[in-house]
Design a protein around this motif. Structure first.
Motif, PDB file in Angstrom:
ATOM      1  N   THR A 411       0.849  -1.203   0.000  1.00  0.00           N
ATOM      2  CA  THR A 411       0.000   0.000   0.000  1.00  0.00           C
ATOM      3  C   THR A 411       0.876   1.242   0.000  1.00  0.00           C
ATOM      4  O   THR A 411       1.903   1.292   0.690  1.00  0.00           O
ATOM      5  CB  THR A 411      -0.909   0.013   1.247  1.00  0.00           C
ATOM      6  OG1 THR A 411      -1.689  -1.188   1.259  1.00  0.00           O
ATOM      7  CG2 THR A 411      -1.833   1.221   1.242  1.00  0.00           C
ATOM      8  N   THR A 437      -2.108  -1.364  -3.660  1.00  0.00           N
ATOM      9  CA  THR A 437      -3.151  -0.352  -3.477  1.00  0.00           C
ATOM     10  C   THR A 437      -2.504   1.032  -3.459  1.00  0.00           C
ATOM     11  O   THR A 437      -1.589   1.283  -2.668  1.00  0.00           O
ATOM     12  CB  THR A 437      -3.919  -0.563  -2.163  1.00  0.00           C
ATOM     13  OG1 THR A 437      -4.542  -1.847  -2.187  1.00  0.00           O
ATOM     14  CG2 THR A 437      -4.978   0.516  -1.979  1.00  0.00           C
ATOM     15  N   GLN A 439      -3.366   4.632  -2.483  1.00  0.00           N
ATOM     16  CA  GLN A 439      -4.397   5.256  -1.666  1.00  0.00           C
ATOM     17  C   GLN A 439      -4.835   6.612  -2.231  1.00  0.00           C
ATOM     18  O   GLN A 439      -4.133   7.250  -3.015  1.00  0.00           O
ATOM     19  CB  GLN A 439      -3.883   5.424  -0.224  1.00  0.00           C
ATOM     20  CG  GLN A 439      -3.571   4.105   0.466  1.00  0.00           C
ATOM     21  CD  GLN A 439      -3.497   4.230   1.946  1.00  0.00           C
ATOM     22  OE1 GLN A 439      -4.528   4.177   2.629  1.00  0.00           O
ATOM     23  NE2 GLN A 439      -2.292   4.407   2.469  1.00  0.00           N
TER      24      GLN A 439
END
Length: 466
Positions: A411, A437, A439
């Motif tokens: 992430t 991911t 963000q």
């Protein structure tokens, strides 16, 4: 926004690399260990060997090397016969290939040797230029390999003069043994390139050389360094465990991955002042130490007859001998072959006299040619009805450590470059099996190739144009 899935299985092979040569057994076979990473779940990873034209070998069909690889890493082995190949690896789901085939070119199953000895084993242009390859034998020359490490290499000085740490030696990433190449841990090509060329031609398999020889050394110093017995010397640094440390580093760093057929030993000239029996005893202990290092009690040695300097050398074989006219070193070398298991006769380098020497010691190009011919005969032709390649027991390669699994859940912590580890929570760069991911409000830039299993883009992924 959403999840982007990379639809093809990307394969990264960590071992073997191009020009790897692994030692074959006496049946001309070897297990080729393969490790790497794959970006997508597959039911199996398969591999095959495709022979290269004119370079020996036997093709294999696709074989499964691992079923259901986990965490994006795979490892396994493929049995092959002597020769040089292009190794191909693929992922399959059931009977269907997933994505493209990964290829590693010029992977060899052949013969691996470690050279030890004094200056006529190490070589150098300070003595005489290295004997050239045969111009007509390019196909054989290309199959002679080494780990290129020389005075211009970044870690040379730190390795040779400061630490002698194996960590400073190059990884097992061989190159062709070129005219200017060094041979790790540190010797020029000398006549070993010509020897390799002749071996490839005769045996129809590739070869790999390591060279741990150091000019000015002898068996006594090498034995003492092996057993941590202090000594004083004008230029051989006991504190770094020279001259043995090069042998140890080769046997510990490279040989587990490549295997080895034998150690080729060219010692004796600098031992001419020794008592023959002491020379012989030190040699035996040195051989035992190398076998201990690799965990193979039958590691083969080929011992050259070598004591010529302006003529044959003479001395006492036993300390109490009144007669100082024995060919004491030659006698000891022949005794090793006759009495020590898995020690074989190398060439008789004493037959190379003044016309093969530039200074009554070091080989000129004529002497190098004759030395190469002597070594190829010792390796490939029966000596007193003993065939070295049939009787010797090679040390086979071991399975390498599997590749480290890729980080799975990655992430973004901030905006930044994809290739900057600080962009990500793992402090790493996303890889083949990473589920990434990005963000919200984070802007991640990429340029060139980048890898991931999936990307959940809640922010912004920007492709930079170089």
């Amino acid at each position: 926004m959403g999840i982007t899935s990379f639809a093809h299985a990307q394969i990264s092979v960590s071992f073997p690399v191009t020009r790897t040569v692994i030692q074959r057994d006496n049946a001309n076979q070897a297990d080729l260990y393969i490790t790497g990473k794959i970006s997508q779940a597959v039911s199996a990873v398969q591999a095959r060997l495709v022979p290269r034209s004119g370079e020996g070998g036997t093709a294999t069909n696709w074989q499964t090397i691992q079923n259901n690889p986990q965490n994006g890493v795979f490892s396994g082995a493929l049995k092959g016969s002597g020769g040089r190949y292009d190794l191909e690896i693929r992922g399959v789901q059931g009977q269907t290939q997933v994505g493209s085939i990964a290829k590693v070119e010029k992977v060899g199953i052949g013969e691996v040797f470690l050279v030890v000895g004094h200056s006529n084993a190490q070589g150098g242009d300070g003595y005489s230029p290295s004997i050239p390859y045969e111009e007509s034998n390019q196909v054989f020359r290309d199959q002679v390999n080494t780990i290129d490490f020389r005075e211009t290499s970044p870690n040379w000085n730190a390795y040779w003069y400061q630490t002698a740490s194996a960590d400073l030696l190059p990884p097992l990433a061989p190159s062709q043994l070129c005219e200017q190449c060094g041979m790790a841990p540190g010797a020029p090509r000398w006549f070993w390139g010509r020897l390799g060329e002749m071996l490839v031609q005769r045996l129809q398999v590739p070869v790999l050389f390591y060279n741990a020889a150091i000019g000015g050394t002898n068996i006594e110093l090498t034995y003492k360094a092996a057993y941590n017995i202090p000594f004083q010397h004008g230029f051989i640094n006991y504190n770094l465990r020279h001259p043995y440390i090069n042998i140890r580093n080769t046997l510990k760093k490279y040989v587990p991955q490549s295997g080895i057929r034998a150690i080729l030993s060219g010692h004796g000239v600098n031992d001419r002042g020794s008592v023959g029996k002491s020379f012989e005893d030190d040699y035996i202990k040195l051989i035992a130490k190398t076998r201990e290092e690799v965990g193979q009690g039958r590691l083969a040695w080929l011992v050259a007859q070598d004591c010529w300097i302006g003529g044959k050398c003479y001395g006492r074989y036993n300390p109490g001998d009144a007669d100082n006219s024995s060919e004491h070193i030659t006698r000891a070398q022949l005794n090793l072959v006759a009495t020590v298991s898995d020690v074989y006769a190398g060439p008789d380098l004493n037959t190379i006299e003044s016309d093969g020497r530039m200074d009554n010691l070091h080989f000129n190009q004529n002497g190098q040619k004759r030395a190469a011919e002597g070594w190829v005969s010792a390796i490939t032709e029966p000596q007193k009805n003993i065939s070295f390649l049939t009787k010797s027991t090679p040390v086979m390669a071991k399975a390498p450590v599997s590749a480290t699994p890729d980080p799975v859940n990655v992430t973004s912590l901030k905006s930044g470059a994809w290739s900057d580890p600080s962009t990500w929570n793992c402090n790493c760069i996303p890889a083949y099996s990473s589920e990434v991911t990005i963000q919200k409000d984070h802007r991640v830039s990429v340029s060139g190739l980048f890898y991931a299993k999936t990307i959940k883009n809640q922010g912004e992924l920007v492709h930079l144009i170089n």
